[in-house]
Enzyme design. Structure first.
Site, PDB file in Angstrom:
ATOM      1  N   GLY A  45       3.609   6.176   6.921  1.00 47.16           N
ATOM      2  CA  GLY A  45       2.244   5.774   6.589  1.00 47.16           C
ATOM      3  C   GLY A  45       1.743   4.669   7.497  1.00 47.16           C
ATOM      4  N   ASN A  47      -0.362   4.708   9.849  1.00 45.45           N
ATOM      5  CA  ASN A  47      -1.684   4.909  10.442  1.00 45.45           C
ATOM      6  C   ASN A  47      -2.801   4.178   9.703  1.00 45.45           C
ATOM      7  OD1 ASN A  47      -0.972   7.391   8.625  1.00 45.45           O
ATOM      8  ND2 ASN A  47      -3.197   7.191   8.523  1.00 45.45           N
ATOM      9  N   ILE A  50      -1.557  -1.193   4.777  1.00 52.63           N
ATOM     10  CA  ILE A  50      -0.461  -2.117   5.065  1.00 52.63           C
ATOM     11  C   ILE A  50       0.445  -1.548   6.144  1.00 52.63           C
ATOM     12  CG2 ILE A  50       1.626  -3.156   4.085  1.00 52.63           C
ATOM     13  CD1 ILE A  50       0.076  -3.386   1.427  1.00 52.63           C
ATOM     14  N   GLY A  51       0.681  -0.245   6.124  1.00 59.19           N
ATOM     15  CA  GLY A  51       1.545   0.375   7.130  1.00 59.19           C
ATOM     16  C   GLY A  51       1.040   0.145   8.536  1.00 59.19           C
ATOM     17  N   SER A 174       5.818  -2.331  -5.258  1.00 56.30           N
ATOM     18  CA  SER A 174       4.490  -2.790  -5.647  1.00 56.30           C
ATOM     19  C   SER A 174       4.621  -3.821  -6.753  1.00 56.30           C
ATOM     20  CB  SER A 174       3.641  -1.622  -6.138  1.00 56.30           C
ATOM     21  OG  SER A 174       2.438  -2.072  -6.718  1.00 56.30           O
ATOM     22  N   TYR A 199       1.441   5.812 -11.094  1.00 53.81           N
ATOM     23  CA  TYR A 199       1.601   5.193  -9.773  1.00 53.81           C
ATOM     24  C   TYR A 199       2.588   4.035  -9.850  1.00 53.81           C
ATOM     25  CZ  TYR A 199       0.765   2.356  -5.666  1.00 53.81           C
ATOM     26  OH  TYR A 199       0.948   1.612  -4.521  1.00 53.81           O
TER      27      TYR A 199
END
Length: 334
Positions: A45, A47, A50-51, A174, A199
């Site tokens: 991730g 792109n 946070i990534g 998280s 989630y």
């Protein structure tokens, strides 16, 4: 990765990873990261969000940074942004769809490297509204992508991680997971689906995986380490612009100013993960997050949350994850 007691230099083929002598004794500075020339890092991730900032910050160390992304166009935009900000950045991308378990082995093989010094399991799906969605394998989408996808990917990355002298697997959890508890009889929210809760539980499952992975690595005498991190409270409105990936308007900046007392932008949410990948003082089995109430500030080590320390829950989750994915990340180690 370097040892905690001395500077380390490791050679694999023509690549050499080196952290300059004495760098581990200096206070950690998020603005002055140690060099990591010759090392290879994978950011799932990478792109967006946070990534992206993890990848940007790691690129400034001289490392080769590989962005794992489902969307080639977004990956290209992210790489262009990094290259525009960091001269000589060694950044590239691979196609990675964590919801498609059958594709993960070939994704790992497509990295085309001799070793992998660290991976940050960062990519994730967050659904705001019902209805409940599933992957092509019948797994609830958030649990299937965020947890099961990274669980299975780790299995296929193991040969590359094992080829490094002291690789790190860093799992992005998280803060939302702190208030959640897993229902081991309904891990995929088939009985009672609530997007926000599902989630949080998917991220908690990831964090259990990171802690349990380190236990199992220690049990087989591996030099690899597994570290768990979380970004605290990271808002788009407090994140600096990186057009076209993220554009923050003046209005958003002003309206978010009061929130900056409690939370931070996604560039700062990247700091615990970057430290976990680079700092020789970080050890396997640890949890790292922001310094101020776990919500904002520079990264620090946290005490493992009480529910996250439950080894029996972690072991049951591991066994279920093996059954659901058909792989065991540490089966061929030892």
């Amino acid at each position: 990765m370097p040892s905690a007691t001395s500077a380390n230099s490791a050679t694999s083929g023509s690549s050499t990873f080196h952290v300059s002598s004495g760098s581990h004794a200096l206070p950690w500075n998020v603005q002055r990261l140690p060099r990591a020339d010759g090392s290879v890092f994978l950011v799932t991730g990478g792109n967006a969000g946070i990534g992206y900032f993890i990848a940007e910050q790691l690129s400034a160390t001289g490392a080769t940074v590989v962005l794992g992304s489902r969307n080639p166009a977004k990956a290209e935009a992210a790489m262009a942004s990094i290259r525009a900000r960091i001269a000589g950045a060694r950044v590239r991308a691979v196609r990675l769809d964590l919801a498609d378990l059958s594709s993960l082995r070939s994704a790992a093989e497509s990295l085309g490297v001799e070793r992998l010094d660290a991976v940050i399991h960062n990519a994730g799906v967050a659904l705001a509204d019902p209805p409940r969605r599933q992957t092509g394998y019948g797994h609830e989408l958030m649990f299937g992508t965020n947890h099961l996808g990274h669980f299975a990917l780790t299995r296929w990355l193991m040969p590359l991680l094992s080829a490094a002298p002291a690789a790190r697997v860093v799992t992005m959890g998280s803060f939302a997971a702190k208030s959640e508890r897993l229902d081991l009889d309904d891990l995929q929210s088939g009985k009672d689906y609530r997007p926000k809760r599902s989630y949080g539980r998917s991220k908690l499952a990831q964090m259990y995986f990171g802690v349990e992975l380190d236990r199992r690595l220690r049990a087989v005498g591996s030099t690899m380490a597994s570290v768990v991190v979380h970004p605290g409270g990271a808002l788009d409105s407090l994140t600096p612009s990186r057009p076209p990936i993220h554009v923050r308007t003046a209005g958003a900046r002003l309206s978010a100013a009061p929130a900056a007392l409690l939370v931070q932008g996604k560039h700062a949410g990247a700091w615990p993960a970057v430290r976990a990948m680079l700092d020789p003082a970080v050890c396997g089995g640890q949890l790292w997050g922001p310094r101020v109430f776990g919500l904002r500030g520079e990264p620090r080590r946290e005490v493992i949350w009480n529910h996250l320390a439950d080894a029996s829950v972690a072991a049951r989750l591991w066994d279920t994850s093996c059954a659901l994915t058909g792989v065991d990340p540490v089966a061929n180690l030892g």
